[in-house]
Design an enzyme around this catalytic site. Structure first.
Site, short mmCIF file in Angstrom:
data_model
loop_
_atom_site.label_atom_id
_atom_site.label_comp_id
_atom_site.label_asym_id
_atom_site.label_seq_id
_atom_site.Cartn_x
_atom_site.Cartn_y
_atom_site.Cartn_z
N GLY A 137 -6.92 -6.70 -5.02
CA GLY A 137 -7.34 -7.62 -6.08
C GLY A 137 -7.36 -6.96 -7.44
N LYS A 149 4.35 2.81 -7.17
CA LYS A 149 3.20 3.44 -7.84
C LYS A 149 2.43 4.33 -6.86
CE LYS A 149 -0.58 3.78 -10.42
NZ LYS A 149 -1.70 3.24 -9.71
N ASP A 150 2.27 3.83 -5.62
CA ASP A 150 1.59 4.61 -4.58
C ASP A 150 2.67 5.13 -3.62
OD1 ASP A 150 -1.55 3.87 -4.86
OD2 ASP A 150 -0.29 2.18 -5.44
N VAL A 161 5.49 -0.80 -12.41
CA VAL A 161 5.41 -1.58 -13.65
C VAL A 161 4.47 -0.83 -14.60
CG1 VAL A 161 4.74 -3.78 -14.69
CG2 VAL A 161 5.84 -3.74 -12.45
N GLY A 182 1.76 -5.35 -12.18
CA GLY A 182 2.32 -4.54 -11.09
C GLY A 182 2.25 -5.30 -9.78
N HIS A 183 1.06 -5.85 -9.49
CA HIS A 183 0.90 -6.66 -8.28
C HIS A 183 1.82 -7.88 -8.32
CE1 HIS A 183 -3.31 -4.87 -8.61
NE2 HIS A 183 -2.94 -4.47 -7.41
N GLN A 222 -10.94 3.18 2.83
CA GLN A 222 -10.08 4.09 2.08
C GLN A 222 -10.77 4.73 0.88
OE1 GLN A 222 -7.17 0.78 1.33
NE2 GLN A 222 -6.91 1.76 -0.65
P1 AMP Z 1 -3.86 -1.95 -4.98
O1 AMP Z 1 -4.45 -3.29 -5.27
O2 AMP Z 1 -4.09 -0.94 -6.03
O3 AMP Z 1 -4.18 -1.48 -3.58
O4 AMP Z 1 -2.28 -2.17 -4.99
C1 AMP Z 1 -1.66 -3.13 -4.18
C2 AMP Z 1 -0.17 -2.91 -4.20
O5 AMP Z 1 0.30 -3.04 -5.54
C3 AMP Z 1 0.23 -1.50 -3.72
O6 AMP Z 1 1.37 -1.59 -2.89
C4 AMP Z 1 0.51 -0.78 -5.00
O7 AMP Z 1 1.44 0.27 -4.86
C5 AMP Z 1 1.08 -1.90 -5.86
N1 AMP Z 1 0.93 -1.56 -7.28
C6 AMP Z 1 -0.20 -1.21 -7.94
N2 AMP Z 1 0.07 -0.91 -9.23
C7 AMP Z 1 1.40 -1.07 -9.39
C8 AMP Z 1 2.30 -0.90 -10.49
N3 AMP Z 1 1.88 -0.50 -11.69
N4 AMP Z 1 3.61 -1.15 -10.29
C9 AMP Z 1 4.05 -1.55 -9.07
N5 AMP Z 1 3.27 -1.73 -8.00
C10 AMP Z 1 1.96 -1.49 -8.15
#
Ligand code: AMP
Length: 284
Positions: free
Chosen positions: A31, A149-150, A176, A36-37, A61
């Site tokens: 969330g 990103k990850d 992104v 990026g999301h 995590q």
């Molecule tokens: P998170 O909510 O941080 O767990 O991220 C959820 C998904 O969004 C994961 O697969 C992240 O790698 C991806 N994500 C987060 N930030 C970015 C970004 N800046 N660009 C691309 N994907 C992203």
């Protein structure tokens, strides 16, 4: 857009979609959504007939001294953004729903989970693989979308899927960035204006490495030194690691011959940020 908070309802909806022949895509998130999301969501929309976005701040995590309690939670706003993207389903379970009776079963990708962020965040990747595996069992997606990103997380999930023969295709989407280069992250909201400026140094260091690589440097120690010089100029940055690794094994590479992942993690104040670039290829 249907919003489900129970496993049974989410599983039934996903199964019903698949039974009518739809290709189901899953985008797992915690969330506090940003562009990026949303780029993952848009790619999923292009490649699938039905898109499910999960929103779950996964306690497994987070380490005991990490930011679980203050992690941004913006459920209503997230749903609004997802509605605009014409997402079909949101899965937003409670912690009790995901881990009833304090579950004691984990999925661990050994070796890989102790590398990069796994070294300074013990148990982090075990938490990620356990929740993602859980989500795969609930949703049974045809495709699942993750961000570059990850990058270590993506490598670990690819390995889990391979080792456990999970019938899902993993798609990794590009990073992104903000207009000035900072990788978008839900944690960027923690940064003060001064810290926001310091944070840019991460990407600058990666760009310096890229430049040196393009000028012909292939030796990781020299490339890392070039990046560290940039980071050292910014007192607001406390480096956790800067490494050049194989994108699949996450082991340090001795000399760059093929694609290599340059990954950085650093604290800006109390906020821990990560970023990466790929040398010798578009993505991993
Ligand atoms: P998170 O909510 O941080 O767990 O991220 C959820 C998904 O969004 C994961 O697969 C992240 O790698 C991806 N994500 C987060 N930030 C970015 C970004 N800046 N660009 C691309 N994907 C992203």
């Amino acid at each position: 857009m249907e919003i489900h908070s129970t496993i049974d309802a989410m599983r039934a909806a996903s199964r019903a979609a698949r039974l009518t022949g739809l290709r189901v895509g899953l985008v797992p998130t915690m969330g506090a959504l940003h562009e990026g999301h949303l780029s993952l969501v848009r790619t999923a929309k292009q490649q699938c007939d039905a898109v499910i976005v999960s929103i779950f701040v996964n306690p497994l995590q987070f380490g005991p001294s990490e930011d679980l309690a203050k992690y941004p939670r913006r459920f209503e706003r997230d749903c609004e953004l997802l509605r605009k993207e014409e997402v079909d389903f949101v899965f937003a379970p409670s912690v009790e729903e995901m881990y009833p009776d304090k579950a004691v079963t984990y999925v661990t990708v050994e070796g890989l989970s102790e590398k990069l962020c796994g070294r300074s965040r013990p148990g982090h990747f075990r938490g990620v693989t356990t929740v993602v595996s859980n989500l795969f069992h609930i949703v049974e997606p045809d495709l699942a979308f993750f961000g570059q990103k990850d990058a270590a997380q993506a490598a670990i999930i690819r390995r889990m899927v391979r080792d456990l023969n999970v019938p899902v295709e993993i798609i990794v989407c590009p990073i992104v960035r903000e207009a000035d280069g900072l990788a978008m992250s839900s944690r960027n909201v923690y940064l003060s204006p001064q810290e926001r400026k310091s944070a840019l140094t991460l990407y600058r260091a990666l760009q310096e490495i890229q430049k040196s690589f393009e000028q012909g440097e292939r030796k990781p120690p020299q490339l890392i030194e070039a990046g560290e010089r940039v980071l050292a100029q910014e007192p607001g940055v406390r480096l956790d690691y800067l490494e050049i690794v194989d994108p699949d094994t996450l082991d340090p590479v001795k000399e760059i011959q093929q694609t290599a992942l340059v990954a950085v993690a650093a604290f800006i104040g109390t906020t821990r940020l990560i970023d990466n670039i790929v040398l010798g290829g578009q993505s991993v």
